[in-house]
Design an enzyme around this catalytic site. Sequence first.
Site, PDB file in Angstrom:
ATOM      1  CE  LYS A   1      44.561  37.859  48.650  1.00 53.95           C
ATOM      2  NZ  LYS A   1      44.062  36.569  48.230  1.00 53.95           N
TER       3      LYS A   1
ATOM      4  CG  HIS B   1      46.283  37.220  41.128  1.00 55.04           C
ATOM      5  ND1 HIS B   1      45.662  37.092  42.340  1.00 55.04           N
ATOM      6  CD2 HIS B   1      45.367  36.834  40.214  1.00 55.04           C
ATOM      7  CE1 HIS B   1      44.427  36.660  42.162  1.00 55.04           C
ATOM      8  NE2 HIS B   1      44.212  36.495  40.869  1.00 55.04           N
TER       9      HIS B   1
ATOM     10  CE  LYS C   1      42.777  38.597  37.591  1.00 56.83           C
ATOM     11  NZ  LYS C   1      42.623  37.231  37.124  1.00 56.83           N
TER      12      LYS C   1
ATOM     13  CD  GLU D   1      36.545  34.016  43.135  1.00 58.28           C
ATOM     14  OE1 GLU D   1      37.450  33.352  42.630  1.00 58.28           O
ATOM     15  OE2 GLU D   1      36.499  34.307  44.337  1.00 58.28           O
TER      16      GLU D   1
ATOM     17  CG  ASP E   1      40.367  35.342  49.478  1.00 57.45           C
ATOM     18  OD1 ASP E   1      41.607  35.218  49.455  1.00 57.45           O
ATOM     19  OD2 ASP E   1      39.602  34.700  48.741  1.00 57.45           O
TER      20      ASP E   1
ATOM     21  CG  HIS F   1      42.363  40.603  44.446  1.00 56.67           C
ATOM     22  ND1 HIS F   1      43.732  40.632  44.408  1.00 56.67           N
ATOM     23  CD2 HIS F   1      42.039  39.316  44.763  1.00 56.67           C
ATOM     24  CE1 HIS F   1      44.205  39.437  44.675  1.00 56.67           C
ATOM     25  NE2 HIS F   1      43.200  38.617  44.905  1.00 56.67           N
TER      26      HIS F   1
ATOM     27  CE  LYS G   1      36.362  32.274  47.229  1.00 61.19           C
ATOM     28  NZ  LYS G   1      37.382  32.326  46.180  1.00 61.19           N
TER      29      LYS G   1
HETATM   30  C1  BG6 Z   1      42.764  34.968  45.171  1.00 59.84           C
HETATM   31  C2  BG6 Z   1      41.815  34.541  46.254  1.00 59.84           C
HETATM   32  O1  BG6 Z   1      43.574  36.020  45.618  1.00 59.84           O
HETATM   33  O2  BG6 Z   1      42.032  35.396  44.037  1.00 59.84           O
HETATM   34  C3  BG6 Z   1      40.880  33.463  45.754  1.00 59.84           C
HETATM   35  O3  BG6 Z   1      42.552  34.069  47.358  1.00 59.84           O
HETATM   36  C4  BG6 Z   1      40.188  33.895  44.489  1.00 59.84           C
HETATM   37  O4  BG6 Z   1      39.916  33.126  46.748  1.00 59.84           O
HETATM   38  C5  BG6 Z   1      41.205  34.394  43.474  1.00 59.84           C
HETATM   39  O5  BG6 Z   1      39.477  32.781  43.972  1.00 59.84           O
HETATM   40  C6  BG6 Z   1      40.507  34.996  42.282  1.00 59.84           C
HETATM   41  O6  BG6 Z   1      41.454  35.260  41.305  1.00 59.84           O
HETATM   42  P1  BG6 Z   1      41.068  35.176  39.763  1.00 59.84           P
HETATM   43  O7  BG6 Z   1      42.316  35.596  39.066  1.00 59.84           O
HETATM   44  O8  BG6 Z   1      40.672  33.762  39.499  1.00 59.84           O
HETATM   45  O9  BG6 Z   1      39.936  36.121  39.587  1.00 59.84           O
END
Ligand code: BG6
Length: 499
Positions: free
Chosen positions: A145, A175, A179, A213, A232, A237, A335
């Site tokens: 992505k 991703h 996990k 985050e 995003d 996710h 964020k």
């Molecule tokens: C990414 C986003 O896909 O996932 C980021 O583009 C985000 O903005 C990140 O910070 C979060 O991933 P993780 O694994 O750190 O929770």
Amino acid sequence: MNPALDIVIFGGFGDLALRKLLPALYRLEVAGKLPEGSRLLLASSHAGVEGKDVNAVKQWLHKQLDSNESADSHWQVFSQRLCPVTVDVQCKDEHWQHLADLLNAQPQHSRIFFLAMPPSLFHDTCVNLAALQLITPTARVVLEKPLGHDRASALDINQVVASFFPEKQIFRIDHYLGKETVQNLIALRFANELFEPLWNGQHIDHIQISISEQVGLEGRKVFYDQTGAMRDMVQNHLLQLLCLVAMEPPHKLQAEMIRTEKLKVLQALRPVTGHDIPRHIVRGQYARGVMEGKEVPSYIEDLGHDSDTETFVAIKAHIDNWRWSGVPFYLRTGKRMRQRCAEIVIQFKALTHNVFDNAVGTLQPNRLVIRLQPDEGIQLVMMAKKMNQVEMQLQQVALNLNFHDTFANFSSDAYQRLLLNVIKDDLSLFAHVDESLLAWSWVDPIMASWRRNEPPMHTYEAGTWGPDAAAALLHKDSRAWHNNGFNSNIRNLKTAGGG
Ligand code: BG6
């Protein structure tokens, strides 16, 4: 061991390759999972020059690996596999022929093409690969992505790739699906008798899925400002997590069957349109605030110009099917929030009948908290008798499973798992094109409404749990967010002795 293969990373010295892909491949090397004889071809328009060579990879490994991992232990073998290759994907020149010669020298190797580059370059890359007949029947292509900014652009990008690779050879990375704790969600649901009979609207009051985050823009100003939290995090996710929580048990844990079940969830996801948008969705942008004792600037200050990009989204969603009728799913991401924490909270209903006197205390409904990160674990909150007390008194206690305590050296690299699945040609952890397009179809009307400034943007102080309106979204349903639900002050059954 899988047969030898050639992994070509286009954008071989880009951010994704250096920060995620190469450390994950190195970990696969350490774990003995890279098939013998396999090669890693790092394609870049300036490959081979200083900073885009094998030494640069070693330096990045030193930076990216955890302190208990050594970038030296398997470097000798790993570095032998690395081969920087100069290729400008937009030019059809002799460099492409050089890449073709390298690949054709090992015709028995399967090929994996990782397009770690903007989608605008996918077309030229695929055209060149096809012109040189490098796309073999066993070749796989891996995409990362962002794949589009709405359904129409996502469709275009997917159609470009689909004109060169059949769907069963396309691996779209989310991703979160790699996990370990997300994988464990499948184990929790489908390897235990305990939960599945209760996993429905008869017993569950509501479900919360939160990814908060602490980080802000992290040097990605332009990208983030064009993207925002909805594209995003939510479109991919959060909706993928929702699918895994809500899907029916697949017949077998095989890619096609899992994808079919996830698709059904997305099909049943009630569209949020019209008057429901302001009632069910909150968007926010962080203002100045204090995080861990330090003042941090607002989003606008971080960015350096005005913007109406959201850095926070909260959503009340519904899945219109038999299992989930009447159960709200509250999704949230942001964020610059108070804590970094990704959690799924399953809030069970209150007991239908109370046999206790009022004097024993208030009965609280059960709660299952699945903590995805950090401090990965599972917590089951329930009622128990206060011990060391003659009279019956009830209190909330927690059964805690902390993966770091239970599994020595527990560490999780999503990309390691995802790349291993690509190597094994297993699509079960990757999104099907239809999932991605359905997710966009759900998100698009909400974002269209935002473009008309309906409803307006809220702000929230950096270092908080988001705008007040997000709290109000649940308050009006007589509910509340479980902010960092796992670490609440509930007595831990493992460590607390009694009364
Ligand atoms: C990414 C986003 O896909 O996932 C980021 O583009 C985000 O903005 C990140 O910070 C979060 O991933 P993780 O694994 O750190 O929770």
